[in-house]
Design a protein around this motif. Structure first.
Motif, short mmCIF file in Angstrom:
data_model
loop_
_atom_site.label_atom_id
_atom_site.label_comp_id
_atom_site.label_asym_id
_atom_site.label_seq_id
_atom_site.Cartn_x
_atom_site.Cartn_y
_atom_site.Cartn_z
N ASP A 100 -16.26 34.54 6.86
CA ASP A 100 -15.91 34.62 5.44
C ASP A 100 -15.02 35.82 5.15
O ASP A 100 -14.03 35.71 4.42
N GLU A 101 -15.38 36.97 5.72
CA GLU A 101 -14.57 38.16 5.50
C GLU A 101 -13.20 38.00 6.17
O GLU A 101 -12.17 38.38 5.61
N ALA A 102 -13.18 37.41 7.37
CA ALA A 102 -11.90 37.18 8.05
C ALA A 102 -11.02 36.25 7.23
O ALA A 102 -9.81 36.45 7.13
N LEU A 103 -11.62 35.23 6.62
CA LEU A 103 -10.85 34.30 5.78
C LEU A 103 -10.31 34.98 4.54
O LEU A 103 -9.22 34.64 4.07
N THR A 104 -11.05 35.93 4.00
CA THR A 104 -10.56 36.69 2.84
C THR A 104 -9.26 37.40 3.21
O THR A 104 -8.28 37.37 2.46
N VAL A 120 -7.05 31.59 11.44
CA VAL A 120 -8.07 32.62 11.67
C VAL A 120 -9.01 32.09 12.75
O VAL A 120 -9.55 30.98 12.61
N ARG A 121 -9.19 32.88 13.82
CA ARG A 121 -10.07 32.46 14.92
C ARG A 121 -10.85 33.65 15.44
O ARG A 121 -10.30 34.73 15.62
N LYS A 168 -5.12 36.62 2.09
CA LYS A 168 -4.17 37.65 1.65
C LYS A 168 -2.91 37.62 2.51
O LYS A 168 -1.79 37.75 2.01
N ALA A 169 -3.09 37.44 3.82
CA ALA A 169 -1.94 37.38 4.73
C ALA A 169 -1.06 36.17 4.41
O ALA A 169 0.17 36.27 4.40
N ALA A 170 -1.68 35.02 4.16
CA ALA A 170 -0.91 33.81 3.83
C ALA A 170 -0.09 34.02 2.55
O ALA A 170 1.05 33.56 2.46
#
Length: 113
Positions: free
Chosen positions: A90-94, A109-110, A98-100
Motif C-alpha cells: 500500500d505504501e509502495a503504491l502511494t 510497482v513490484r 505520485k511517480a505516475a
C-alpha cells in the motif's frame, strides 16, 4: 520494511528533450526530495533509450550470445526506476501513484524477494 521497485515505462521513441519541460523536471525533483525526506528512497536511476541496450543469452553449449537491442521486443520499456524501502505494498503504491502523476507515464510497482 520491504524493498519495492517502482519502474517507469516509456515508449521506445520517447524523447525527453521534447516531452519534458522545466516544470516536469521540478516535479520529479520534488518527488525525489519527498522520498528522501520520508526516508524511503534507497536508489533512483534513469536509463538511456532502449536503443542503447545489449542483450545476453546463454546458449545450450555454454556460449553467450550478445546482441544489440533489448531482450524483449516491445513498444515500451523501463526508462527509469526507484528502489524504495517501505512498510508494505500500500505504501509502495502511494509512491507509485505520485511517480505516475509527476512523470506522466505508466508505473509498475513490484516487491523484491
Amino acid at each position: 520494511m520491504t524493498r519495492y521497485l517502482v519502474a517507469l515505462h516509456r515508449p521506445d521513441d520517447y524523447d525527453p528533450s521534447v516531452a519534458e519541460d522545466a516544470a516536469m523536471g521540478r516535479e520529479i525533483d520534488g518527488l525525489n526530495d519527498e522520498m528522501v525526506a520520508a526516508g524511503v528512497r534507497v536508489f533512483v536511476g534513469g536509463l538511456r533509450p532502449v536503443a542503447n541496450a545489449m542483450s545476453l543469452r546463454a546458449l545450450p553449449d555454454g556460449e553467450v550470445l550478445i546482441a544489440a537491442g533489448p531482450y524483449l521486443k516491445s513498444q515500451e520499456h523501463v526508462s527509469g526506476f526507484w528502489v524504495l524501502d517501505v512498510a508494505d505494498m500500500d505504501e509502495a503504491l502511494t509512491w507509485g501513484r505520485k511517480a505516475a502523476i509527476v512523470c506522466r507515464a505508466p508505473v509498475e510497482v513490484r516487491p523484491f524477494h
